[in-house]
Design an enzyme around this catalytic site. Structure first.
Site, mmCIF file in Angstrom:
data_model
loop_
_atom_site.group_PDB
_atom_site.id
_atom_site.type_symbol
_atom_site.label_atom_id
_atom_site.label_comp_id
_atom_site.label_asym_id
_atom_site.label_seq_id
_atom_site.Cartn_x
_atom_site.Cartn_y
_atom_site.Cartn_z
ATOM 1 N N HIS A 79 0.746 -1.568 0.420
ATOM 2 C CA HIS A 79 0.445 0.042 0.187
ATOM 3 C C HIS A 79 0.790 1.351 -0.066
ATOM 4 O O HIS A 79 0.514 2.212 0.436
ATOM 5 C CB HIS A 79 -1.008 0.228 1.164
ATOM 6 C CG HIS A 79 -2.353 -1.107 0.700
ATOM 7 N ND1 HIS A 79 -3.001 -1.412 0.707
ATOM 8 C CD2 HIS A 79 -1.710 -2.133 1.553
ATOM 9 C CE1 HIS A 79 -3.682 -2.028 0.554
ATOM 10 N NE2 HIS A 79 -3.764 -2.531 0.956
ATOM 11 N N THR A 80 2.405 1.430 -0.214
ATOM 12 C CA THR A 80 3.059 1.962 -0.354
ATOM 13 C C THR A 80 2.616 2.961 -2.217
ATOM 14 O O THR A 80 3.533 3.724 -2.470
ATOM 15 C CB THR A 80 4.192 2.017 -0.555
ATOM 16 O OG1 THR A 80 4.748 1.724 -0.471
ATOM 17 C CG2 THR A 80 4.196 1.642 1.112
ATOM 18 N N ASP A 81 2.484 1.882 -2.888
ATOM 19 C CA ASP A 81 2.942 2.355 -4.379
ATOM 20 C C ASP A 81 1.938 3.541 -4.937
ATOM 21 O O ASP A 81 2.478 4.505 -5.054
ATOM 22 C CB ASP A 81 2.727 1.300 -4.919
ATOM 23 C CG ASP A 81 1.526 0.524 -5.256
ATOM 24 O OD1 ASP A 81 0.453 0.363 -4.434
ATOM 25 O OD2 ASP A 81 1.139 -0.458 -6.234
ATOM 26 N N SER A 118 -1.242 -10.887 -8.004
ATOM 27 C CA SER A 118 -1.791 -10.384 -9.239
ATOM 28 C C SER A 118 -1.731 -10.662 -10.570
ATOM 29 O O SER A 118 -1.752 -10.872 -11.539
ATOM 30 C CB SER A 118 -0.344 -8.737 -9.311
ATOM 31 O OG SER A 118 -1.073 -7.921 -9.842
ATOM 32 N N ASP A 172 2.306 -3.321 -9.746
ATOM 33 C CA ASP A 172 1.915 -4.566 -10.602
ATOM 34 C C ASP A 172 2.718 -5.085 -11.527
ATOM 35 O O ASP A 172 2.997 -5.919 -12.068
ATOM 36 C CB ASP A 172 0.439 -5.663 -9.791
ATOM 37 C CG ASP A 172 0.034 -5.179 -8.013
ATOM 38 O OD1 ASP A 172 0.728 -5.864 -7.718
ATOM 39 O OD2 ASP A 172 -1.312 -5.682 -8.044
#
Length: 393
Positions: free
Chosen positions: A34-36, A123, A169
């Site tokens: 959840h950093t991207d 993914s 991803d």
């Protein structure tokens, strides 16, 4: 190679033509969850589980899409592409984005086959998008770089599918390197390969609880992060994303945020720090540091970001008790899916046996466990028929 031959044969049986075939890998993310979409850092690795897209041209404006997994054929009108809220949205969204760049996608027979488990956090959606993008741009004689393909597929998932995902991803699927993870700056898209120690296997344990990221909670977390940036920027005008905020600055300005938004921000900021330390730990082959960083990441995802689940927590608890484990945490968007575990190669067999039996005893669920190696990225699939790729002649 046998898989590619089988795809060519099945395609010919369905569409009566030999196809052009591209493949794209799934991915695991070692750390950086959840950093991207917060312009932060991630450390994914493409893996040796793949999606294949095979196609041949048609003389109309129909994209006839066949899924070898569901045995279903769906016809999409390229003149009127609209979301159907099904797996075909990943292919239709890619076609739509290519056309929005000003190129004309010709009608095509498109065959999709995937070996990446759906809803597992590996993914599969990005792999479908990337494989489709490569094969359709080739068919349309469009030349895009790997990074441009990744951006196109990210836009397709956000604008057509409705999941506001980050770039990780798709980027990993396009740029994967054998034996390497990718240290990626999601703001600049600068990246460098980081060797995964040769004795380490990426062992993915599936809780068998699927997640549906495009149905709410993922987008809620993204909005909460955006709210955090907006509120913090009133005191920190230099910031544009959470990657610009230190933990000290966050705590100093905690009163600007609701309790929930504060915790969301704390996860993202601390996770960025963990990615940087994980790169160093891999390079130094420092197993205790890897273990601690992955454990801290899981706790942060569980407690601050609140995207774990009972099954994910159990899977991690079981894993860290096993010999030869250099780290374990939940992976992906959360609410189900898989854990990623760094396991010494000589301990993998016993690890699988222990996890399978213990998880079944606790939940009554039979887990799937995938032992993966860091893989190369997307590309043209080749078959030994002379030296030419299938359909490339």
């Amino acid at each position: 190679m046998d898989s590619i031959r089988q795809i060519a044969t099945e395609f010919e049986n369905v569409f009566s033509h030999l196809p052009l075939i591209y493949q794209a890998p799934g991915r695991v993310n070692l750390i950086g969850e959840h950093t991207d979409y917060n312009e932060g850092y991630v450390l994914p690795a493409a893996i040796d589980l793949k999606c294949w897209a095979a196609c041949s041209a048609r003389n109309d404006r129909i994209l006839s899409v066949y899924s070898a997994n569901t045995k279903e054929t769906v016809s999409l009108d390229l003149e009127n592409l609209v979301p159907r809220h099904s797996w075909t949205d990943y292919t239709a969204g890619v076609a739509s984005e290519i056309e929005q760049l000003g190129f004309r996608v010709p009608g095509a027979n498109l065959y999709i086959r995937g070996e990446i488990p759906l809803g597992s956090g590996l993914s599969s959606s990005a792999a479908i998008e990337v494989a489709t993008a490569y094969v359709l741009t080739h068919l349309a004689s469009v030349s895009l770089s790997a990074t441009e393909i990744a951006k196109l597929c990210q836009r397709a998932e956000g604008r057509f599918v409705g999941a506001s995902c980050g770039i990780m991803d798709q980027f990993a699927a396009c740029h994967g390197a054998e034996g390497k993870a990718l240290f990626l700056d999601c703001r600049s898209l600068e990246f460098r390969p980081v060797s995964v120690p040769a004795h380490i296997r990426l062992v993915v344990c599936n809780t068998m609880m699927k997640h549906e990221l495009n149905q709410g909670e993922y987008n809620v977390r993204r909005l909460q992060c955006e709210e955090g940036v907006q509120k913090l920027a009133t005191a920190l005008p230099h910031i544009r994303a959470l990657r610009d905020v230190s933990l000290t600055e966050l705590d100093r300005n905690k009163t600007l945020l609701s309790e929930v938004v504060y915790h969301r921000c704390r996860h993202v900021i601390s996770e960025n720090d963990r990615v940087l330390h994980m790169v160093h730990a891999l390079e130094q082959v420092n197993a205790p540091a890897m273990f601690q960083l992955m454990s801290d990441s899981h706790r942060s995802l569980r407690d601050d970001y609140e995207v774990s689940s009972r099954e994910l927590d159990l899977m991690v608890e079981l894993a860290v008790q096993q010999e030869g484990v250099a780290g374990s945490r939940m992976m992906g968007g959360g609410f189900g899916g898989c854990t990623v575990n760094l396991v010494n190669a000589d301990a993998v067999k016993k690890f699988k046996e222990k996890i399978s039996s213990s998880y079944f005893s606790a939940t009554g669920l039979k887990t799937d466990i995938y032992v993966c190696l860091p893989s190369g990225g997307a590309g043209l699939a080749k078959i030994e028929s002379g030296s030419s790729p299938v359909g490339a002649a």
